[in-house]
Design an enzyme around this catalytic site. Structure first.
Site, PDB file in Angstrom:
ATOM      1  CG  HIS A  37      -1.898   1.064   1.317  1.00  0.00           C
ATOM      2  ND1 HIS A  37      -2.036   1.883   2.419  1.00  0.00           N
ATOM      3  CD2 HIS A  37      -2.852   1.467   0.429  1.00  0.00           C
ATOM      4  CE1 HIS A  37      -3.020   2.730   2.222  1.00  0.00           C
ATOM      5  NE2 HIS A  37      -3.535   2.497   1.014  1.00  0.00           N
TER       6      HIS A  37
ATOM      7  CD  GLU B 220      -3.259   1.499  -3.313  1.00  0.00           C
ATOM      8  OE1 GLU B 220      -4.229   2.207  -3.654  1.00  0.00           O
ATOM      9  OE2 GLU B 220      -2.362   1.915  -2.534  1.00  0.00           O
TER      10      GLU B 220
ATOM     11  CG  ASP C 201      -3.381   6.369  -3.848  1.00  0.00           C
ATOM     12  OD1 ASP C 201      -4.413   5.695  -3.799  1.00  0.00           O
ATOM     13  OD2 ASP C 201      -2.470   6.308  -3.005  1.00  0.00           O
TER      14      ASP C 201
ATOM     15  CG  HIS D 138      -4.010   8.756  -0.549  1.00  0.00           C
ATOM     16  ND1 HIS D 138      -4.717   9.558   0.326  1.00  0.00           N
ATOM     17  CD2 HIS D 138      -4.797   7.679  -0.773  1.00  0.00           C
ATOM     18  CE1 HIS D 138      -5.867   8.982   0.630  1.00  0.00           C
ATOM     19  NE2 HIS D 138      -5.943   7.847  -0.031  1.00  0.00           N
TER      20      HIS D 138
END
Length: 266
Positions: A16, A49, A51, A64
């Site tokens: 993440h 993962e 963004d 993010h």
């Protein structure tokens, strides 16, 4: 099966926003930085993962939040800063990484890219198009997800994708009614459900919902799980992937599960 899923067998560990260890954090390294992606790769994670947002001069960057306050202390929105300004701010925090740099610098990694801003959808999709076999593209907003997917699709080659919030809600309604027909309609074109275990008082992930998704050929990835015991329970339920801030812990836990012999009579 989309090529994104072939990097490793389930259960999958999705790092993440990369991996920031306690030592890294003490050195000022932050999430979604070049150093965080490098650390996840070094720990053995096959999936990262992240963004993305768009800078004022049109560069798609891994970030993010809508603004820089939490990560850098600067209150400006990312949409109001240039690539160079953001690069300067991140230089002491692990280094800025653009979406293009991430895909080109780490050819052995699969990326899970969440489009956080509507303005980033088409530019991100165009960058991803050349790497579609290595990307799962998603957004909480299904319209934004579809916009990015259209930009990322060339002929029959497209990124994998996971459901947005509206699609997840339709699937959960189908699950509550035990309607596989409704569930199938909800998940048309979807490769994975990436969801939290709960949303407030409502349980989203359960053995039943996992079983229904699997019956339709859709994987279930749960975010954001940082407790090894909780990860293990979710894997017992059949969950295919764990999105976690502690990818090193998750990889060790899975390795331990794999090497532990079954109990007598079990």
């Amino acid at each position: 099966m989309h090529p994104w899923f072939t990097a490793s067998a389930p259960p999958r560990v999705l790092a993440h926003r990369g991996l920031v260890t306690a030592t890294d954090a003490a050195d000022g390294i932050v999430e979604n930085s070049f150093a965080a992606v490098t650390s996840a790769h070094a720990a053995g994670a096959a999936y990262v993962e992240s963004d993305c947002h768009l800078t004022s001069d049109g560069e798609v960057v891994l970030f993010h939040d809508v603004d820089l306050r939490r990560v850098t202390g600067d209150p400006r929105p990312i949409a109001h800063v240039t690539l160079q300004e953001l690069d300067d701010l991140m230089s002491s925090r692990g280094g800025l990484v653009t979406l293009r740099q991430a895909l080109e610098t780490f050819p052995g990694l699969r990326f899970n890219i969440d489009v956080k801003a509507a303005a980033a959808a088409v530019p991100a999709g165009r960058i991803i198009a050349a790497h579609a076999e290595r990307v799962l593209l998603t957004s909480f907003d299904d319209d934004r997800r579809h916009t990015a997917l259209r930009a990322a699709t060339v002929g029959s080659a497209r990124p994998a994708t996971s459901a947005g919030s509206r699609t997840v809600a339709r699937f959960l309604a189908a699950a509550s009614l035990r309607s596989i027909t409704m569930a199938r309609r909800a998940l048309v074109g979807v490769d994975a459900l990436q969801v939290p275990e709960r949303h407030g008082p409502m349980r989203i992930v359960s053995p039943r919902s996992v079983e229904l998704a699997h019956a339709l050929g859709v994987e279930v990835h749960v975010w954001t799980v940082n407790d090894a015991a909780r990860m293990s329970t979710l894997l017992d339920w059949g969950v295919d992937g764990i999105v976690t801030d502690v990818a090193d812990v998750a990889l060790d836990m899975i390795a331990t599960r794999s090497s532990t012999p079954p109990r007598a009579g079990g």
